[in-house]
Design a protein around this motif. Structure first.
Motif, PDB file in Angstrom:
ATOM      1  N   TYR A 289      38.575 -13.439  27.711  1.00 53.33           N
ATOM      2  CA  TYR A 289      39.328 -12.412  27.003  1.00 53.33           C
ATOM      3  C   TYR A 289      40.681 -12.131  27.645  1.00 53.33           C
ATOM      4  O   TYR A 289      41.587 -11.653  26.984  1.00 53.33           O
ATOM      5  N   ILE A 290      40.826 -12.419  28.925  1.00 50.29           N
ATOM      6  CA  ILE A 290      42.142 -12.257  29.568  1.00 50.29           C
ATOM      7  C   ILE A 290      43.065 -13.415  29.192  1.00 50.29           C
ATOM      8  O   ILE A 290      44.251 -13.214  28.933  1.00 50.29           O
ATOM      9  N   THR A 291      42.526 -14.634  29.160  1.00 46.31           N
ATOM     10  CA  THR A 291      43.384 -15.799  28.904  1.00 46.31           C
ATOM     11  C   THR A 291      43.698 -16.020  27.427  1.00 46.31           C
ATOM     12  O   THR A 291      44.719 -16.618  27.108  1.00 46.31           O
ATOM     13  N   THR A 292      42.868 -15.562  26.520  1.00 50.59           N
ATOM     14  CA  THR A 292      43.100 -15.802  25.090  1.00 50.59           C
ATOM     15  C   THR A 292      44.418 -15.209  24.595  1.00 50.59           C
ATOM     16  O   THR A 292      45.164 -15.896  23.890  1.00 50.59           O
ATOM     17  N   PRO A 293      44.807 -13.970  24.932  1.00 49.93           N
ATOM     18  CA  PRO A 293      46.105 -13.470  24.466  1.00 49.93           C
ATOM     19  C   PRO A 293      47.291 -14.219  25.073  1.00 49.93           C
ATOM     20  O   PRO A 293      48.338 -14.347  24.445  1.00 49.93           O
ATOM     21  N   VAL A 294      47.132 -14.739  26.279  1.00 49.53           N
ATOM     22  CA  VAL A 294      48.223 -15.462  26.930  1.00 49.53           C
ATOM     23  C   VAL A 294      48.443 -16.806  26.243  1.00 49.53           C
ATOM     24  O   VAL A 294      49.571 -17.203  25.955  1.00 49.53           O
ATOM     25  N   VAL A 295      47.368 -17.521  25.936  1.00 46.14           N
ATOM     26  CA  VAL A 295      47.457 -18.833  25.320  1.00 46.14           C
ATOM     27  C   VAL A 295      47.788 -18.699  23.834  1.00 46.14           C
ATOM     28  O   VAL A 295      48.571 -19.464  23.298  1.00 46.14           O
ATOM     29  N   GLY A 296      47.173 -17.729  23.169  1.00 51.06           N
ATOM     30  CA  GLY A 296      47.419 -17.534  21.744  1.00 51.06           C
ATOM     31  C   GLY A 296      46.577 -18.455  20.886  1.00 51.06           C
ATOM     32  O   GLY A 296      45.665 -19.133  21.370  1.00 51.06           O
ATOM     33  N   ASP A 297      46.895 -18.480  19.610  1.00 55.65           N
ATOM     34  CA  ASP A 297      46.132 -19.277  18.655  1.00 55.65           C
ATOM     35  C   ASP A 297      46.615 -20.716  18.537  1.00 55.65           C
ATOM     36  O   ASP A 297      46.008 -21.519  17.845  1.00 55.65           O
ATOM     37  N   CYS A 298      47.736 -21.050  19.179  1.00 56.85           N
ATOM     38  CA  CYS A 298      48.322 -22.376  18.963  1.00 56.85           C
ATOM     39  C   CYS A 298      47.516 -23.499  19.593  1.00 56.85           C
ATOM     40  O   CYS A 298      47.464 -24.596  19.069  1.00 56.85           O
ATOM     41  N   ILE A 299      46.868 -23.234  20.745  1.00 58.15           N
ATOM     42  CA  ILE A 299      46.067 -24.279  21.385  1.00 58.15           C
ATOM     43  C   ILE A 299      44.734 -23.685  21.821  1.00 58.15           C
ATOM     44  O   ILE A 299      44.555 -22.467  21.882  1.00 58.15           O
ATOM     45  N   GLU A 300      43.821 -24.564  22.149  1.00 53.17           N
ATOM     46  CA  GLU A 300      42.522 -24.124  22.646  1.00 53.17           C
ATOM     47  C   GLU A 300      42.676 -23.587  24.063  1.00 53.17           C
ATOM     48  O   GLU A 300      43.503 -24.073  24.843  1.00 53.17           O
ATOM     49  N   THR A 301      41.887 -22.584  24.410  1.00 50.17           N
ATOM     50  CA  THR A 301      41.967 -21.989  25.745  1.00 50.17           C
ATOM     51  C   THR A 301      41.616 -23.039  26.798  1.00 50.17           C
ATOM     52  O   THR A 301      40.587 -23.690  26.705  1.00 50.17           O
ATOM     53  N   PRO A 302      42.476 -23.223  27.794  1.00 46.06           N
ATOM     54  CA  PRO A 302      42.232 -24.244  28.818  1.00 46.06           C
ATOM     55  C   PRO A 302      40.945 -23.966  29.604  1.00 46.06           C
ATOM     56  O   PRO A 302      40.740 -22.863  30.110  1.00 46.06           O
ATOM     57  N   TYR A 303      40.116 -24.966  29.668  1.00 54.41           N
ATOM     58  CA  TYR A 303      38.806 -24.871  30.300  1.00 54.41           C
ATOM     59  C   TYR A 303      38.914 -24.483  31.771  1.00 54.41           C
ATOM     60  O   TYR A 303      38.244 -23.559  32.235  1.00 54.41           O
ATOM     61  N   LEU A 304      39.760 -25.180  32.523  1.00 52.46           N
ATOM     62  CA  LEU A 304      39.853 -24.942  33.967  1.00 52.46           C
ATOM     63  C   LEU A 304      40.482 -23.596  34.301  1.00 52.46           C
ATOM     64  O   LEU A 304      40.097 -22.950  35.283  1.00 52.46           O
ATOM     65  N   SER A 305      41.451 -23.148  33.506  1.00 53.11           N
ATOM     66  CA  SER A 305      42.077 -21.859  33.804  1.00 53.11           C
ATOM     67  C   SER A 305      41.092 -20.709  33.592  1.00 53.11           C
ATOM     68  O   SER A 305      41.098 -19.733  34.352  1.00 53.11           O
TER      69      SER A 305
END
Length: 171
Positions: free
Chosen positions: A137-153
């Motif tokens: 939930y912290i990384t989803t707003p940073v990455v946004g909807d354009c790409i899939e949330t990075p697994y390692l981050s």
């Protein structure tokens, strides 16, 4: 600064024949009704409320009405479980939670195994799931909807959250 009450104290407890024997060290009951309610609500809701709605909607083919029925049924099951713990807590007056219940009913070996299973498997697993949900939930707003949330981050952030979560326990 107010002085806190010590949670451990000595009390004279009668034995089976109502003879007062030696002093026994027991835990003082310091959790009240509001603290108990907050603990139960936090345990039931926790981070699962942020993770499970998608799975529930997938399980009922996207029907919001049926997902609410599933949520109500699960809430009733959780309430029944809470009532069981309330009943056990009123029957067994000793402190110790699950260990006391298992010890009194099935014997000390089962209570011992239950505590160690929860210590090595239940607690760490639940903490890891909570940290992964928070990291997602912290990384989803940073990455946004354009790409899939990075697994390692997400995993790295979960480790950071876990280190902040576990660190105060060892002070």
């Amino acid at each position: 600064m107010t002085k806190q009450k010590r949670p451990i104290y000595k009390q004279r407890i009668p034995d089976e024949d109502n003879n007062i024997s030696e002093d026994k060290v027991i835990l003082r009951p310091v959790v009240g009704i509001s603290g108990s309610i907050a603990f139960i609500v936090g345990s039931i809701i926790g981070t699962g409320i942020f993770l499970s709605p998608t799975g529930v909607l997938d399980g009922v083919s996207g029907s919001v009405g049926w997902s609410l029925v599933v949520w109500v049924l699960c809430a009733l099951i959780a309430v029944c479980g809470a009532y069981c713990y309330i009943e056990l807590g009123t029957i067994f007056k000793k402190s110790g939670g699950d260990f006391t219940f298992m010890d009194e009913v099935y014997g000390p070996m089962v209570g011992y195994v239950r505590v160690w299973i929860m210590f090595f498997m239940g607690g760490p697993t639940w903490s890891a799931v909570q940290c992964l949900v928070v990291a997602l939930y912290i990384t989803t707003p940073v990455v946004g909807d354009c790409i899939e949330t990075p697994y390692l981050s997400v995993r790295l952030l979960a480790v950071c959250v876990l280190s902040k979560y576990v660190h105060p326990l060892f002070h």
